[in-house]
Structure formats: C-alpha cells, structure tokens
Design a protein around this motif. Structure first.
Motif, mmCIF file in Angstrom:
data_model
loop_
_atom_site.group_PDB
_atom_site.id
_atom_site.type_symbol
_atom_site.label_atom_id
_atom_site.label_comp_id
_atom_site.label_asym_id
_atom_site.label_seq_id
_atom_site.Cartn_x
_atom_site.Cartn_y
_atom_site.Cartn_z
ATOM 1 N N LEU A 1 13.230 38.277 -80.465
ATOM 2 C CA LEU A 1 14.149 38.951 -81.399
ATOM 3 C C LEU A 1 15.183 37.864 -81.326
ATOM 4 N N ARG A 2 16.017 38.335 -82.583
ATOM 5 C CA ARG A 2 17.287 37.857 -82.936
ATOM 6 C C ARG A 2 18.405 37.739 -81.896
ATOM 7 N N LYS A 3 18.838 39.044 -81.548
ATOM 8 C CA LYS A 3 19.852 39.015 -80.279
ATOM 9 C C LYS A 3 19.076 40.084 -79.307
ATOM 10 N N ARG B 1 18.684 43.171 -79.119
ATOM 11 C CA ARG B 1 17.760 44.142 -79.886
ATOM 12 C C ARG B 1 17.360 44.327 -81.147
ATOM 13 N N LYS B 2 18.184 43.004 -81.816
ATOM 14 C CA LYS B 2 17.856 42.886 -83.330
ATOM 15 C C LYS B 2 16.656 42.449 -83.597
ATOM 16 N N GLN C 1 12.956 41.104 -89.962
ATOM 17 C CA GLN C 1 12.615 42.160 -90.770
ATOM 18 C C GLN C 1 11.131 42.141 -90.796
#
Length: 138
Positions: free
Chosen positions: A126-128, A130-131, A134
């Motif tokens: 993940l990027r963060k 929870r993010k 795409q």
C-alpha cells in the motif's frame, strides 16, 4: 533556576501524559499560576495560542486551583496540539495523585481519559496505511 527546579522535581510526584507521539512529564509547584514548558514560558512555547493555553489550565480551573499552582512540563515528540493534550492529561493525573477526591470531579469531565488514537502503521503493498494503488482491470 535549574538547580532549584531539579530539587523540587525529585521530591514531588510526576504526572505522565501521552497523546499521539507526544509525551509530557508534568510537575505542579505552589505558585502564582505560571506555565513553564521545556524551560520556556508557556505562552511563548505555545505561540500565544489561547486555545492551547486554556486547555492546559482546565483541570485546575475545574477544581478552583488555577492561581495557586505553577505548572512545569517537560515535553517531547508530536506537535503542539498533541503536546498540550498530553500536558492536560498529566496535570489531571497529578491532581488525582495529590488528592483522591479530585478524581470524582475530573473523571466525569473526561479529563482522565487517555486519547488512544495514534497514527496507523504503513502496510506493504500500500502507499500509506490504507491507501492502495489504483486498480486496473486491463
């Protein structure tokens, strides 16, 4: 000044307050209502923000002790908001240590509750926290 404060710190109880990444060690000394944070005047340290200043004094005001004690706090970590809330919790806990009756007044007001919300850790893939990247169907 530091020698005098050091001797007072060793004799008195310590109120420990935490919020997010901020940790505050709080000492209450009989005085005229001064605030000292990290050996700096509290107003200057909190950038003259009236909200932060009033939040710190809430536990003493509810017990009608606002001009009888000085607050000395040693704070590290976090930002100003987290530090002020950590100091507030430390003051409330220290007042309960001093006199057990204070707990019945401060507890219903929510001043003894530790705000346990902290930053969630980043997960792999993940990027963060929870993010996610795409999703692409094709």
């Amino acid at each position: 000044m530091t020698n005098n404060l050091g001797s007072v710190f060793q004799k008195s109880a310590i109120g420990l307050g935490k919020r997010k990444r901020a940790v505050a060690r709080v000492f209450i000394i009989p005085g005229q209502g001064n605030l000292i944070i990290n050996k700096t005047p509290g107003e200057k340290y909190l950038q003259y923000n009236t909200t932060y200043l009033s939040n710190i004094w809430i536990p003493l005001e509810k017990l009608n002790l606002d001009k009888q004690f000085d607050i000395v706090a040693l704070v590290k970590g976090g930002g100003l908001t987290g530090q002020t809330e950590a100091i507030q919790l430390g003051v409330a806990r220290l007042l309960c240590q001093m006199e057990k009756q204070n707990r019945t007044i401060l507890k219903p007001l929510g001043l003894l509750t530790r705000d346990a919300r902290i930053k969630e850790r980043k997960k792999y893939g993940l990027r963060k926290a929870r993010k996610a990247p795409q999703y692409s169907k094709r």
